[in-house]
Scaffold this motif. Sequence first.
Motif, PDB file in Angstrom:
ATOM      1  N   ALA A  26       0.843  -1.201   0.000  1.00 33.54           N
ATOM      2  CA  ALA A  26       0.000   0.000   0.000  1.00 33.54           C
ATOM      3  C   ALA A  26       0.875   1.246   0.000  1.00 33.54           C
ATOM      4  O   ALA A  26       1.991   1.231   0.529  1.00 33.54           O
ATOM      5  CB  ALA A  26      -0.899  -0.006   1.243  1.00 33.54           C
ATOM      6  N   GLY A  27       0.356   2.311  -0.620  1.00 33.11           N
ATOM      7  CA  GLY A  27       1.045   3.602  -0.527  1.00 33.11           C
ATOM      8  C   GLY A  27       2.014   3.887  -1.654  1.00 33.11           C
ATOM      9  O   GLY A  27       2.791   4.836  -1.573  1.00 33.11           O
ATOM     10  N   SER A  29       2.651   5.456  -5.103  1.00 35.81           N
ATOM     11  CA  SER A  29       2.003   6.422  -5.986  1.00 35.81           C
ATOM     12  C   SER A  29       1.886   5.797  -7.386  1.00 35.81           C
ATOM     13  O   SER A  29       2.884   5.337  -7.946  1.00 35.81           O
ATOM     14  CB  SER A  29       2.863   7.699  -6.007  1.00 35.81           C
ATOM     15  OG  SER A  29       2.536   8.460  -7.131  1.00 35.81           O
ATOM     16  N   GLU A  70      -2.957   6.298  -5.089  1.00 37.70           N
ATOM     17  CA  GLU A  70      -2.047   5.427  -4.321  1.00 37.70           C
ATOM     18  C   GLU A  70      -2.589   4.003  -4.269  1.00 37.70           C
ATOM     19  O   GLU A  70      -3.809   3.794  -4.160  1.00 37.70           O
ATOM     20  CB  GLU A  70      -1.882   5.957  -2.889  1.00 37.70           C
ATOM     21  CG  GLU A  70      -1.031   7.189  -2.822  1.00 37.70           C
ATOM     22  CD  GLU A  70      -0.589   7.516  -1.402  1.00 37.70           C
ATOM     23  OE1 GLU A  70      -0.811   6.708  -0.485  1.00 37.70           O
ATOM     24  OE2 GLU A  70      -0.025   8.600  -1.227  1.00 37.70           O
ATOM     25  N   SER A 378       3.304  -1.921   3.555  1.00 41.09           N
ATOM     26  CA  SER A 378       3.216  -0.546   3.051  1.00 41.09           C
ATOM     27  C   SER A 378       4.547  -0.177   2.408  1.00 41.09           C
ATOM     28  O   SER A 378       5.580  -0.797   2.696  1.00 41.09           O
ATOM     29  CB  SER A 378       2.937   0.415   4.205  1.00 41.09           C
ATOM     30  OG  SER A 378       4.076   0.446   5.067  1.00 41.09           O
TER      31      SER A 378
END
Length: 402
Positions: A26-27, A29, A70, A378
Amino acid sequence: MSRLRFHTAGESHGKALIALIEGIPAGLSLEAARDVDPDLKRRQGGYGRGRRMQIESDTAEVLSGVRLGETLGSPIAMLIRNRDFQNWATAMSADPPDPEGNPKALKRVHLPRPGHADLVGVLKYDRRDARDVLERASARETASRVACGAVAKRLLDELGVRVASHVVSIGPVRAVLPDSLPQDLNGAVDSSPLRTLDPEAEARMIECIDDAKESGDTLGGVFEVIARGVPVGLGSHVSWNTKLDGRLAGALMSIQAIKGVEIGLGFEGARRPGSQVHDPIEPSGGPRQAGYGRPSNGAGGLEGGITTGMPLVLRCAMKPISTLRTRLPSVDLRDGTVRDAAVERSDVCAVPAAAVVGEAMTALVLADAMLDKFGGDSMAELHRNFESYVAYLSRRAPGADE
Ligand code: EPS
């Protein structure tokens, strides 16, 4: 099990292609127009492509896994529409055919092309119409791979790894390569018609492609994929299926029409004595090599199935495309008569496009190896784990143990 998994779905003239990639933290861009579409466009290019590439203008529509620019850590699904479907709606319909309809509209194929999956596919899957096989065997599928690869490249970019490619030869014509490749390799070759570094050779390559087209023939070639910024220590020596050279070679060999993969010196190394193959070790390397440098890179960035921190150098041989306008002999699947093979619209040469697909497959394997070693749900966690490893490497620099 791999940390990063991807799937593709879709037939060449079906409604659309699907690309599904799972395991991206996750996260990250990610914007399709900025990060995926440019590679889809690069895959469509190159001198020698057929008319299909004038019909399509590939773009990825993100269906899941990304919110507000994202990634969410959930599977990322992307859709690439086939504009040409509108011309194939009857032949490629998922519904049973209209019994009153014109059978020609179904575009059945009964004359398998030597070199394509047509014959082996119909025998294996017990089909009577080779279109049931060729639609999926087509290199159109590689658009989905490139979409997944672009996501993998985005992740690698965050970790300072860049994957690029260039064309080394087309048919008999070889490019003369500079002693060292430009740092921005794609920047240097993307605007040239065959994505090659030697403009003189390129002019002759273009002539060869024109000649092949004129005589109803096709041409293959060789391309090279280079990955820079890869740290020492991806992959493993401990088991056959964790060796990164094997995983990269397998991924590259799975690209349509690829018949050979070399790493570093490759087959040339087999002709030389060991003293002219192996790269001496020097205390002069960069931080991603833990300070252990090499004046040469015959190993192509891999020793014992583990990355050395030197650039990865992967070379692929592509056979000529198997749809020939000057047809080769074949056998009619319906009655066994000897006839010439079918002709589908196709490319004369697609080596520059295959190089872009090679980048995608390399990026997917490298991103998987990164996630395997550094994990992270993440991007922040992945960065922490990666930076801690880079800090460890600097503590292992030559002489630092004393
Ligand atoms: C391709 C799409 C195909 C071919 C080619 C690559 O489109 P069409 O069959 O409609 O012309 O141009 O496919 C093959 C070389 C093959 O053997 O199937 C693409 O999108 O790359």
